[in-house]
Design a protein around this motif. Structure first.
Motif, PDB file in Angstrom:
ATOM      1  N   SER A 130      91.557  17.055  74.086  1.00 53.72           N
ATOM      2  CA  SER A 130      91.667  16.321  75.351  1.00 53.72           C
ATOM      3  C   SER A 130      92.476  15.044  75.182  1.00 53.72           C
ATOM      4  O   SER A 130      92.870  14.425  76.167  1.00 53.72           O
ATOM      5  N   PRO A 141      92.300  26.523  76.530  1.00 55.78           N
ATOM      6  CA  PRO A 141      93.254  25.761  77.343  1.00 55.78           C
ATOM      7  C   PRO A 141      94.654  25.681  76.764  1.00 55.78           C
ATOM      8  O   PRO A 141      95.615  25.437  77.505  1.00 55.78           O
ATOM      9  N   HIS A 171      97.661  27.594  78.363  1.00 56.26           N
ATOM     10  CA  HIS A 171      98.442  27.022  79.467  1.00 56.26           C
ATOM     11  C   HIS A 171      99.637  26.231  78.946  1.00 56.26           C
ATOM     12  O   HIS A 171     100.683  26.177  79.596  1.00 56.26           O
ATOM     13  N   CYS A 207      96.632  17.528  78.847  1.00 54.36           N
ATOM     14  CA  CYS A 207      95.645  18.087  77.913  1.00 54.36           C
ATOM     15  C   CYS A 207      94.224  17.754  78.354  1.00 54.36           C
ATOM     16  O   CYS A 207      93.333  18.603  78.281  1.00 54.36           O
ATOM     17  N   LEU A 257      93.190  19.953  81.238  1.00 59.04           N
ATOM     18  CA  LEU A 257      92.941  21.329  80.816  1.00 59.04           C
ATOM     19  C   LEU A 257      91.574  21.458  80.143  1.00 59.04           C
ATOM     20  O   LEU A 257      90.817  22.387  80.435  1.00 59.04           O
ATOM     21  N   THR A 311      88.530  21.586  82.307  1.00 54.50           N
ATOM     22  CA  THR A 311      88.251  22.821  83.054  1.00 54.50           C
ATOM     23  C   THR A 311      87.262  23.723  82.316  1.00 54.50           C
ATOM     24  O   THR A 311      86.854  24.763  82.863  1.00 54.50           O
ATOM     25  N   ARG A 331      85.441  27.258  83.546  1.00 52.92           N
ATOM     26  CA  ARG A 331      85.729  28.536  82.896  1.00 52.92           C
ATOM     27  C   ARG A 331      84.419  29.237  82.527  1.00 52.92           C
ATOM     28  O   ARG A 331      84.254  30.442  82.725  1.00 52.92           O
ATOM     29  N   PHE A 375      91.250  32.114  84.991  1.00 47.54           N
ATOM     30  CA  PHE A 375      92.111  31.356  84.113  1.00 47.54           C
ATOM     31  C   PHE A 375      92.937  32.284  83.208  1.00 47.54           C
ATOM     32  O   PHE A 375      93.702  31.847  82.401  1.00 47.54           O
TER      33      PHE A 375
END
Length: 233
Positions: free
Chosen positions: A93, A170, A173, A209, A212, A215, A219, A233
């Motif tokens: 993150s 993540p 992505h 980041c 993402l 999330t 998820r 996703f």
């Protein structure tokens, strides 16, 4: 058509066996109590292939009748795709960590070498504490006894991960973003492709980041709701 249906290309999704579905639901339930602070401690990782010429995926264009053969509405192809590069990367993150180009065969020995040379520098780059958690999928080279030895000394916590679950990672992505950006410039050589990949990777902002990783609870909720099935996703 009158009933509200329309003809679409089927979406490409990982094949989920009953065992995969059961395991995804089991692990999602275990993760359901993880807080955002705990997800902030996770270092996500993955490998991907990026083509030099064109793409493995489907590309859509908007065109008028009779314009299908115009250069702007076509995708040039060459034999064998013109070559490709393989990369390994990681993120949290806090932003992106190290990015490594993979030359030759990616086996358990090459993978362990990547871990030895890049996990610690990435952890320091991203400001992760010693209690960080490392994520990778269940590829056979990742789960080999040889690689597992790496995580024992020094001790590194790893995240339990369900098979066939790229929708939970993540970093996928970031790979999609990178491939779209590469297609925009159409590099002509592998050297140009590598340079563009590094440029794109370094331009990924920590904010992206962070969003993402944030999330992850959603998820997990979707996996639980679909009883281990696919998520959006």
């Amino acid at each position: 058509n009158e009933s509200g249906f329309s003809c679409k290309m089927p979406r490409r999704l990982p094949l989920l066996s009953p065992k995969n579905i059961s395991n995804r639901l089991l692990i999602a339930n275990r993760w359901s109590n993880m807080t955002l602070n705990q997800w902030d401690r996770v270092l996500f990782s993955d490998e991907t292939k990026i083509n030099l010429f064109s793409s493995d995926g489907r590309i859509n264009v908007w065109r008028k009748e009779g314009e299908a053969l115009l250069f702007k509405n076509s995708t040039p192809t060459v034999k064998h795709g013109g070559g490709c590069v393989m990369v390994w990367g990681c993120m949290s993150s806090s932003g992106v960590g190290k990015l490594v180009f993979i030359d030759g065969i990616m086996d358990q020995y090459a993978y362990k070498r990547i871990l030895c040379e890049n996990i610690q520098p990435s952890k320091e780059m991203l400001g992760l504490d010693d209690d960080f958690i490392f994520q990778h999928d269940n590829d056979p080279k990742h789960t080999s006894k040889y690689v597992k030895e790496f995580f024992k000394n020094p001790h590194i916590n790893t995240l339990e991960w369900p098979s066939q679950s790229p929708d939970l990672n993540p970093i996928e992505h970031l790979w999609d973003h990178m491939k779209r950006e590469v297609r925009k410039v159409s590099p002509k050589t592998k050297k140009e492709l590598r340079e563009k990949i590094v440029e794109i990777w370094n331009d990924i902002s920590p904010d992206i980041c962070r969003k993402l990783v944030r999330t992850m609870p959603k998820r997990i909720e979707e996996i639980v709701r679909t009883k281990g099935g696919h998520s959006s996703f």
